[in-house]
Design an enzyme around this catalytic site. Structure first.
Site, PDB file in Angstrom:
ATOM      1  N   ASP A 194     -31.277  -7.088  88.762  1.00 51.03           N
ATOM      2  CA  ASP A 194     -31.581  -7.057  90.193  1.00 51.03           C
ATOM      3  C   ASP A 194     -30.318  -6.904  91.033  1.00 51.03           C
ATOM      4  O   ASP A 194     -30.326  -6.257  92.084  1.00 51.03           O
ATOM      5  CB  ASP A 194     -32.333  -8.328  90.606  1.00 51.03           C
ATOM      6  CG  ASP A 194     -33.815  -8.262  90.260  1.00 51.03           C
ATOM      7  OD1 ASP A 194     -34.220  -7.286  89.594  1.00 51.03           O
ATOM      8  OD2 ASP A 194     -34.551  -9.187  90.640  1.00 51.03           O
TER       9      ASP A 194
ATOM     10  N   SER B 218     -37.926 -15.658  77.881  1.00 50.01           N
ATOM     11  CA  SER B 218     -37.636 -16.830  78.679  1.00 50.01           C
ATOM     12  C   SER B 218     -36.224 -16.789  79.277  1.00 50.01           C
ATOM     13  O   SER B 218     -35.942 -15.972  80.147  1.00 50.01           O
ATOM     14  CB  SER B 218     -37.860 -18.082  77.826  1.00 50.01           C
ATOM     15  OG  SER B 218     -37.883 -19.237  78.623  1.00 50.01           O
TER      16      SER B 218
ATOM     17  N   LYS C  65     -42.148 -13.924  78.944  1.00 51.91           N
ATOM     18  CA  LYS C  65     -42.448 -15.340  79.166  1.00 51.91           C
ATOM     19  C   LYS C  65     -41.781 -15.781  80.468  1.00 51.91           C
ATOM     20  O   LYS C  65     -40.594 -16.068  80.504  1.00 51.91           O
ATOM     21  CB  LYS C  65     -41.954 -16.199  78.008  1.00 51.91           C
ATOM     22  CG  LYS C  65     -42.250 -17.692  78.198  1.00 51.91           C
ATOM     23  CD  LYS C  65     -41.706 -18.512  77.043  1.00 51.91           C
ATOM     24  CE  LYS C  65     -41.921 -20.007  77.297  1.00 51.91           C
ATOM     25  NZ  LYS C  65     -41.152 -20.501  78.467  1.00 51.91           N
TER      26      LYS C  65
END
Length: 471
Positions: A310, A299, A324
């Protein structure tokens, strides 16, 4: 309550959760062609079953329990993370996310029917009163603990600030039990712990509660002062961090980013899409960053790892994360508790969903296992979001040419080993990350490049032992 009244009340509740605004114009006398006619027939069925259970079950049932479990059944049927929170569970959840409560300041576990002190927390009432690690607590205010669960005992030890409690202690080296009186105070759960690993700042983030961002910044400042000019970089350990508050994950990511998106959240409708942007300012001042993840990173942890990955701001090392990729909103129900409802999926800055996939590390390093765990884990499958019954499907869908759920299940894969040894010298992933930051990692290590959603992560996952409970 008559069946029709109960059914209509249930419909009102369900319609409110679904955002229906025209419910007051609906009556039980609507025509069979009404869009809600089938819904009312189903609610009548629910009312029939409810009344039959109340009248015919072998023992008189608890009406409140029946309704609460029916509500919870409706929510848990949606996905593994939606649920009903009773007033008590709602209160406990608020304590967990706030990261502070009225208590004594000890971490405890249950052993042979009594409470064992794992450790007192520095500068708390228990620490100042002289409670020591390995003390056994047998009585609370002269009442035996025997027969209570760990949660019940912890609840008794917590309470309003400035109220006293007497603990009966059995301590090794003392023949007789003795009492210690402790006055409760505000206890803050520290979600961040830091230490200097020579020229590297090691920062362990265990959860994302309301204190996490502030505690991280404070820890980083302390490490800068302690290590000084020789500071090479930061090692952020998110292993076995189950997540927590979305805004804290965004704030922590922002600490290391100067610009760009951090996370995208997409609800059912396009207009519900939100994008969180980084603000100028890098708390790490451009120093290299390594983030450690494993199968227990979920999460909010995956939001941070995905954002830094990224933007190529950090190198992610470890094994595939839990996967998740959904957001839960807590909707209070007044005195009746609350519901935890999945309201959105989140996406990394490059618009990739990690739901039921997880974050693949840039460098896979598998944790070496002690001999007693190797045989146990050899036959176990990874435990990740993809293995949870009823989990949300990854919105990217199956590849072309595939049909049915089998292909979807083949595509989805998340989770990995979640074992982390207590001794740093035995921590394979930690030691590799330190060498990586110092530029001394070699091809002879267990590291290897991650490739998409391959099965390069371990094919087994360990059960974590029960964590000590702070109170």
């Amino acid at each position: 309550m008559r069946k029709t009244e109960f059914a209509f009340w249930t419909f009102l509740m369900m319609a409110g959760l679904a955002g229906v605004t025209t419910v007051l114009n609906v009556t039980n006398g609507q025509s069979a062609n009404s869009p809600n006619a089938e819904l009312y027939r189903q609610l009548d069925l629910f009312g029939d079953v409810f009344e039959r259970v109340r009248s015919d079950y072998v023992e008189k049932p608890d009406d409140q329990m029946l309704i609460e479990t029916a509500i919870n059944g409706m929510l848990t049927a949606l996905d593994p993370h939606s649920s009903y929170l009773s007033p008590k569970n709602f209160k406990d959840m608020q304590v967990q996310t706030r990261g502070e409560f009225g208590g004594l300041g000890i971490e405890v576990t249950m052993e042979n029917g009594v409470i064992k002190v794992v450790s007192p927390i520095d500068d708390t009432p228990a620490f100042k009163a002289g409670i020591l690690a390995n003390d056994l607590i047998t009585h609370l205010d002269n009442e035996q603990i025997s027969g209570l669960t760990l949660e019940q005992a912890v609840e008794k030890m917590r309470g309003p600030v400035n109220t006293p409690i007497s603990l009966t202690i059995v301590r090794k080296g003392r023949e007789e039990p003795f009492d210690i009186k402790v006055t409760r105070d505000v206890i803050r759960i520290n979600p961040v712990k830091a230490r200097a690993e020579d020229d590297v700042a090691y920062i362990k983030v265990s959860t994302f509660n309301e204190q996490t961002h502030a505690a991280l910044v404070k820890s980083m400042d302390a490490m800068k002062k302690e290590i000084g000019p020789k500071l090479r970089g930061y090692l952020i350990d998110l292993r076995n961090n189950p997540g927590g508050l979305l805004d804290q994950a965004i704030a922590v990511s922002d600490d290391f980013l100067d610009r760009g998106a951090i996370v995208l959240t997409k609800g059912r409708n396009n207009e519900e899409t939100q994008r969180s942007q980084a603000r100028p300012g890098d708390t790490a001042e451009g120093k290299p960053i390594v983030v450690l993840i494993n199968g227990g990173s979920a999460s909010a942890s995956e939001i941070v790892a995905g954002a830094l990955q990224d933007h190529k701001r950090a190198t992610i090392i470890g094994t595939r994360s839990f996967g998740k990729g959904s957001v839960q909103t807590i909707i209070p129900l007044g005195a009746n508790g609350a519901i935890r409802l999945t309201t959105a999926r989140y996406y990394t800055p490059s618009n990739r969903s990690i739901q039921a996939k997880g974050i693949d590390p840039d460098i896979v390093v598998e944790q070496e296992l002690p001999d007693d765990l190797k045989s146990k884990l050899a036959t176990e499958k990874p435990r990740g979001e993809a293995s949870l019954r009823g989990h949300l499907r990854n919105p990217d869908g199956a590849e072309d040419g595939a049909e049915g759920e089998n292909k979807e299940e083949q595509k989805e894969e998340s989770g990995s080993l979640a074992y982390v040894p207590k001794e740093p010298e035995k921590d394979t992933q930690l030691q590799y990350a330190l060498r990586f930051l110092r530029g001394t990692a070699t091809e002879a290590t267990v590291a290897k490049p991650a490739a998409g959603n391959s099965s390069s992560a371990p094919a087994a996952s360990s059960d974590k032992p029960a964590s000590p409970v702070p109170n």
